[in-house]
Scaffold this motif. Structure first.
Motif, PDB file in Angstrom:
ATOM      1  N   LEU A 133      -3.564  -5.831   1.663  1.00  0.00           N
ATOM      2  CA  LEU A 133      -4.448  -6.357   2.601  1.00  0.00           C
ATOM      3  C   LEU A 133      -4.050  -6.160   3.935  1.00  0.00           C
ATOM      4  O   LEU A 133      -5.119  -5.553   4.979  1.00  0.00           O
ATOM      5  CB  LEU A 133      -4.645  -7.757   2.387  1.00  0.00           C
ATOM      6  CG  LEU A 133      -5.242  -8.376   1.122  1.00  0.00           C
ATOM      7  CD1 LEU A 133      -5.118  -9.823   0.867  1.00  0.00           C
ATOM      8  CD2 LEU A 133      -6.616  -7.618   0.834  1.00  0.00           C
ATOM      9  N   LYS A 134      -2.913  -6.143   4.238  1.00  0.00           N
ATOM     10  CA  LYS A 134      -2.588  -6.149   5.632  1.00  0.00           C
ATOM     11  C   LYS A 134      -2.420  -4.509   6.188  1.00  0.00           C
ATOM     12  O   LYS A 134      -2.817  -4.312   7.393  1.00  0.00           O
ATOM     13  CB  LYS A 134      -0.881  -6.598   5.826  1.00  0.00           C
ATOM     14  CG  LYS A 134      -0.852  -8.121   5.664  1.00  0.00           C
ATOM     15  CD  LYS A 134      -1.549  -8.965   6.729  1.00  0.00           C
ATOM     16  CE  LYS A 134      -1.402 -10.323   6.454  1.00  0.00           C
ATOM     17  NZ  LYS A 134      -2.075 -11.047   7.489  1.00  0.00           N
ATOM     18  N   VAL A 135      -1.876  -3.729   5.167  1.00  0.00           N
ATOM     19  CA  VAL A 135      -2.199  -2.147   5.420  1.00  0.00           C
ATOM     20  C   VAL A 135      -3.567  -1.841   5.910  1.00  0.00           C
ATOM     21  O   VAL A 135      -3.739  -1.065   6.979  1.00  0.00           O
ATOM     22  CB  VAL A 135      -1.351  -1.401   4.655  1.00  0.00           C
ATOM     23  CG1 VAL A 135      -1.476  -0.087   4.939  1.00  0.00           C
ATOM     24  CG2 VAL A 135       0.036  -1.603   4.443  1.00  0.00           C
ATOM     25  N   ARG A 136      -4.308  -2.322   5.112  1.00  0.00           N
ATOM     26  CA  ARG A 136      -5.778  -1.925   5.256  1.00  0.00           C
ATOM     27  C   ARG A 136      -6.064  -2.407   6.491  1.00  0.00           C
ATOM     28  O   ARG A 136      -6.965  -1.657   7.442  1.00  0.00           O
ATOM     29  CB  ARG A 136      -6.768  -2.482   4.179  1.00  0.00           C
ATOM     30  CG  ARG A 136      -6.451  -1.889   2.888  1.00  0.00           C
ATOM     31  CD  ARG A 136      -7.297  -2.397   1.887  1.00  0.00           C
ATOM     32  NE  ARG A 136      -7.335  -1.711   0.367  1.00  0.00           N
ATOM     33  CZ  ARG A 136      -8.151  -0.778   0.077  1.00  0.00           C
ATOM     34  NH1 ARG A 136      -9.499  -0.455   0.891  1.00  0.00           N
ATOM     35  NH2 ARG A 136      -8.125  -0.103  -1.082  1.00  0.00           N
ATOM     36  N   GLU A 137      -5.877  -3.719   6.854  1.00  0.00           N
ATOM     37  CA  GLU A 137      -6.289  -4.263   8.128  1.00  0.00           C
ATOM     38  C   GLU A 137      -5.507  -3.442   9.298  1.00  0.00           C
ATOM     39  O   GLU A 137      -6.422  -3.190  10.397  1.00  0.00           O
ATOM     40  CB  GLU A 137      -5.551  -5.749   8.396  1.00  0.00           C
ATOM     41  CG  GLU A 137      -6.412  -6.743   7.530  1.00  0.00           C
ATOM     42  CD  GLU A 137      -6.066  -8.197   7.547  1.00  0.00           C
ATOM     43  OE1 GLU A 137      -4.733  -8.339   8.399  1.00  0.00           O
ATOM     44  OE2 GLU A 137      -6.203  -8.929   6.797  1.00  0.00           O
ATOM     45  N   ALA A 138      -4.126  -3.158   8.972  1.00  0.00           N
ATOM     46  CA  ALA A 138      -3.469  -2.369  10.505  1.00  0.00           C
ATOM     47  C   ALA A 138      -4.187  -0.919  10.417  1.00  0.00           C
ATOM     48  O   ALA A 138      -4.521  -0.537  11.424  1.00  0.00           O
ATOM     49  CB  ALA A 138      -1.891  -2.218   9.883  1.00  0.00           C
ATOM     50  N   ALA A 139      -4.626  -0.371   9.363  1.00  0.00           N
ATOM     51  CA  ALA A 139      -5.074   1.086   9.420  1.00  0.00           C
ATOM     52  C   ALA A 139      -6.549   0.937  10.074  1.00  0.00           C
ATOM     53  O   ALA A 139      -6.797   1.859  10.936  1.00  0.00           O
ATOM     54  CB  ALA A 139      -5.423   1.452   7.888  1.00  0.00           C
ATOM     55  N   ARG A 140      -7.511  -0.013   9.934  1.00  0.00           N
ATOM     56  CA  ARG A 140      -8.517  -0.301  10.560  1.00  0.00           C
ATOM     57  C   ARG A 140      -8.325  -0.363  12.096  1.00  0.00           C
ATOM     58  O   ARG A 140      -9.195   0.270  12.660  1.00  0.00           O
ATOM     59  CB  ARG A 140      -9.443  -1.300   9.883  1.00  0.00           C
ATOM     60  CG  ARG A 140      -9.828  -1.008   8.665  1.00  0.00           C
ATOM     61  CD  ARG A 140     -10.927  -2.371   8.336  1.00  0.00           C
ATOM     62  NE  ARG A 140     -11.232  -2.304   6.791  1.00  0.00           N
ATOM     63  CZ  ARG A 140     -10.754  -3.058   5.687  1.00  0.00           C
ATOM     64  NH1 ARG A 140      -9.459  -4.044   6.294  1.00  0.00           N
ATOM     65  NH2 ARG A 140     -10.853  -3.109   4.403  1.00  0.00           N
ATOM     66  N   SER A 141      -7.479  -1.322  12.352  1.00  0.00           N
ATOM     67  CA  SER A 141      -7.451  -1.408  13.994  1.00  0.00           C
ATOM     68  C   SER A 141      -6.837  -0.154  14.590  1.00  0.00           C
ATOM     69  O   SER A 141      -7.387   0.105  15.707  1.00  0.00           O
ATOM     70  CB  SER A 141      -6.303  -2.642  13.851  1.00  0.00           C
ATOM     71  OG  SER A 141      -6.021  -2.950  15.222  1.00  0.00           O
ATOM     72  N   LEU A 142      -5.798   0.383  13.893  1.00  0.00           N
ATOM     73  CA  LEU A 142      -4.985   1.539  14.687  1.00  0.00           C
ATOM     74  C   LEU A 142      -6.359   2.705  14.696  1.00  0.00           C
ATOM     75  O   LEU A 142      -6.318   3.423  15.657  1.00  0.00           O
ATOM     76  CB  LEU A 142      -3.900   2.266  13.886  1.00  0.00           C
ATOM     77  CG  LEU A 142      -2.716   1.355  14.022  1.00  0.00           C
ATOM     78  CD1 LEU A 142      -1.845   1.834  12.937  1.00  0.00           C
ATOM     79  CD2 LEU A 142      -2.071   1.677  15.273  1.00  0.00           C
ATOM     80  N   SER A 201       3.908  -7.549   9.506  1.00  0.00           N
ATOM     81  CA  SER A 201       3.018  -8.453   9.585  1.00  0.00           C
ATOM     82  C   SER A 201       3.353  -9.414   8.429  1.00  0.00           C
ATOM     83  O   SER A 201       3.154 -10.677   8.483  1.00  0.00           O
ATOM     84  CB  SER A 201       1.561  -8.151   9.429  1.00  0.00           C
ATOM     85  OG  SER A 201       1.267  -7.790   7.896  1.00  0.00           O
ATOM     86  N   LEU A 202       4.209  -8.995   7.512  1.00  0.00           N
ATOM     87  CA  LEU A 202       4.708  -9.733   6.296  1.00  0.00           C
ATOM     88  C   LEU A 202       6.190  -9.957   6.477  1.00  0.00           C
ATOM     89  O   LEU A 202       6.874 -10.574   5.378  1.00  0.00           O
ATOM     90  CB  LEU A 202       4.364  -9.210   5.063  1.00  0.00           C
ATOM     91  CG  LEU A 202       2.778  -8.952   4.558  1.00  0.00           C
ATOM     92  CD1 LEU A 202       2.917  -8.271   3.393  1.00  0.00           C
ATOM     93  CD2 LEU A 202       2.167 -10.393   4.545  1.00  0.00           C
ATOM     94  N   GLY A 203       6.588  -9.764   7.469  1.00  0.00           N
ATOM     95  CA  GLY A 203       8.189 -10.041   7.894  1.00  0.00           C
ATOM     96  C   GLY A 203       9.109  -9.138   7.382  1.00  0.00           C
ATOM     97  O   GLY A 203      10.317  -9.446   7.674  1.00  0.00           O
ATOM     98  N   VAL A 204       8.900  -7.886   7.333  1.00  0.00           N
ATOM     99  CA  VAL A 204       9.530  -6.622   6.875  1.00  0.00           C
ATOM    100  C   VAL A 204       9.484  -5.935   8.049  1.00  0.00           C
ATOM    101  O   VAL A 204       8.599  -5.131   8.337  1.00  0.00           O
ATOM    102  CB  VAL A 204       9.318  -5.933   5.717  1.00  0.00           C
ATOM    103  CG1 VAL A 204      10.288  -4.897   5.515  1.00  0.00           C
ATOM    104  CG2 VAL A 204       9.385  -7.340   4.588  1.00  0.00           C
ATOM    105  N   ASP A 205      10.751  -5.904   8.907  1.00  0.00           N
ATOM    106  CA  ASP A 205      10.777  -4.870  10.104  1.00  0.00           C
ATOM    107  C   ASP A 205      11.547  -3.615   9.524  1.00  0.00           C
ATOM    108  O   ASP A 205      12.768  -3.651   9.724  1.00  0.00           O
ATOM    109  CB  ASP A 205      11.391  -5.589  11.259  1.00  0.00           C
ATOM    110  CG  ASP A 205      11.621  -4.588  12.578  1.00  0.00           C
ATOM    111  OD1 ASP A 205      10.718  -3.596  12.440  1.00  0.00           O
ATOM    112  OD2 ASP A 205      12.224  -5.036  13.400  1.00  0.00           O
ATOM    113  N   ASP A 206      10.817  -2.630   9.011  1.00  0.00           N
ATOM    114  CA  ASP A 206      11.513  -1.532   8.281  1.00  0.00           C
ATOM    115  C   ASP A 206      10.869  -0.411   8.826  1.00  0.00           C
ATOM    116  O   ASP A 206      10.174  -0.049   7.475  1.00  0.00           O
ATOM    117  CB  ASP A 206      11.858  -1.653   7.030  1.00  0.00           C
ATOM    118  CG  ASP A 206      12.872  -0.703   6.208  1.00  0.00           C
ATOM    119  OD1 ASP A 206      13.110   0.111   6.897  1.00  0.00           O
ATOM    120  OD2 ASP A 206      13.287  -1.145   5.358  1.00  0.00           O
ATOM    121  N   PRO A 207      10.762   0.265   9.873  1.00  0.00           N
ATOM    122  CA  PRO A 207      10.154   1.607   9.962  1.00  0.00           C
ATOM    123  C   PRO A 207      10.393   2.634   8.992  1.00  0.00           C
ATOM    124  O   PRO A 207       9.409   3.671   8.538  1.00  0.00           O
ATOM    125  CB  PRO A 207      10.502   2.004  11.461  1.00  0.00           C
ATOM    126  CG  PRO A 207      10.938   0.746  12.032  1.00  0.00           C
ATOM    127  CD  PRO A 207      11.490   0.016  10.949  1.00  0.00           C
TER     128      PRO A 207
END
Length: 269
Positions: A45-54, A108-114
């Protein structure tokens, strides 16, 4: 007037693109869950949201909207084909876009890992390419139709990606007398010019053809505006739009034969 040619949309009409994308997300998000402990469904869900926004933030957005390239196709497309200069821009920004969509979703789910974001971006591309699904009835319908009618494929999207989808299903392209991809033109469906080009290739009048597709807002409204017969493939029993009324609604491509027979039996007014 009887039907003399059949025009098809590609994604989620002949190819089961929705399933391909869904399973690619599931496999990639499950990998991320194993690596980080986050919930796979929430990550999707979060990746889909991020993809749309970007996707909407890039200078190419209006072009992709016009041609009909959605954010999730851009998560695995290379954009190497197409003559329009916007494709060169898309080709350049796509790797950054893919990595950012997954990295932002994780964050967005608390994982800061590029690094994990980049790995997921690459994995999604692989998983999607490994899933070239078609519907069970696709080849049966095409086999029967091509014995009687010229067939034309009219699809929105990037030329290189749509060609890759066709190449992923051996033999399917050979059914079509003509293949029209919006990215090779100035506009996508439902623009009238693309439908006019398709009819010119067939050498037929609108009323001598039928357009078959899953999207009311592109396939069906475009056909209606041209005066073509049309059949909406509604596999999920969605409620029809108040603004767009398809001539025919089918839930399986096999029902198309009855539709064509009905049209062919109609007496001219």
């Amino acid at each position: 007037m009887t039907i003399k040619a059949v025009c098809f949309d590609l994604d989620d009409t002949l190819l089961w693109d929705e399933r391909s994308v869904r399973e690619a997300f599931e496999a990639t998000c499950q990998y991320a869950e194993q690596q980080s402990g986050i919930d796979a469904e929430q990550l999707e869900l979060k990746v889909r949201e991020a993809a749309r926004s970007l996707y909407a933030s890039y200078e190419t957005y209006s072009f992709t909207q016009n041609i009909g390239i959605n954010p999730f196709e851009a998560l695995w497309a290379h954009f190497t084909g197409g003559e329009h200069t916007a494709f060169r821009t898309l080709e350049k920004i796509a790797p950054e876009y893919r990595a950012a969509a997954w990295t932002n979703g994780l964050f967005s789910l608390g994982v800061d890992d590029p690094k994990l974001g980049e790995t997921c971006a690459e994995l999604f591309m692989t998983e999607r390419r490994n899933r070239p699904y078609v519907y069970d009835e696709t080849f049966e319908v095409l086999d029967r139709l091509r014995e009687r009618y010229p067939l034309l494929l009219l699809t929105n999207g990037s030329p290189s990606l749509q060609q890759e989808k066709l190449d992923g299903v051996p033999g399917i392209a050979s059914y079509f007398d003509h293949i029209v991809i919006s990215g090779n033109h100035d506009h996508g469906k439902p623009n009238r010019s693309l439908f006019e080009h398709a009819l010119d290739l067939l050498g037929l009048k609108p009323e001598e053809t039928i357009m078959v597709g899953d999207k009311l807002t592109t396939d069906i409204i475009g056909a209606i505006q041209m005066g073509m017969h049309n059949a909406w493939i509604n596999r999920h029993e969605m409620k029809p739009s108040e603004d767009i009324t398809p001539e025919y609604t089918i839930t399986c491509l096999l029902e198309l034969f009855d539709v064509i027979e009905t049209i062919n039996q109609q007496q001219p007014v």
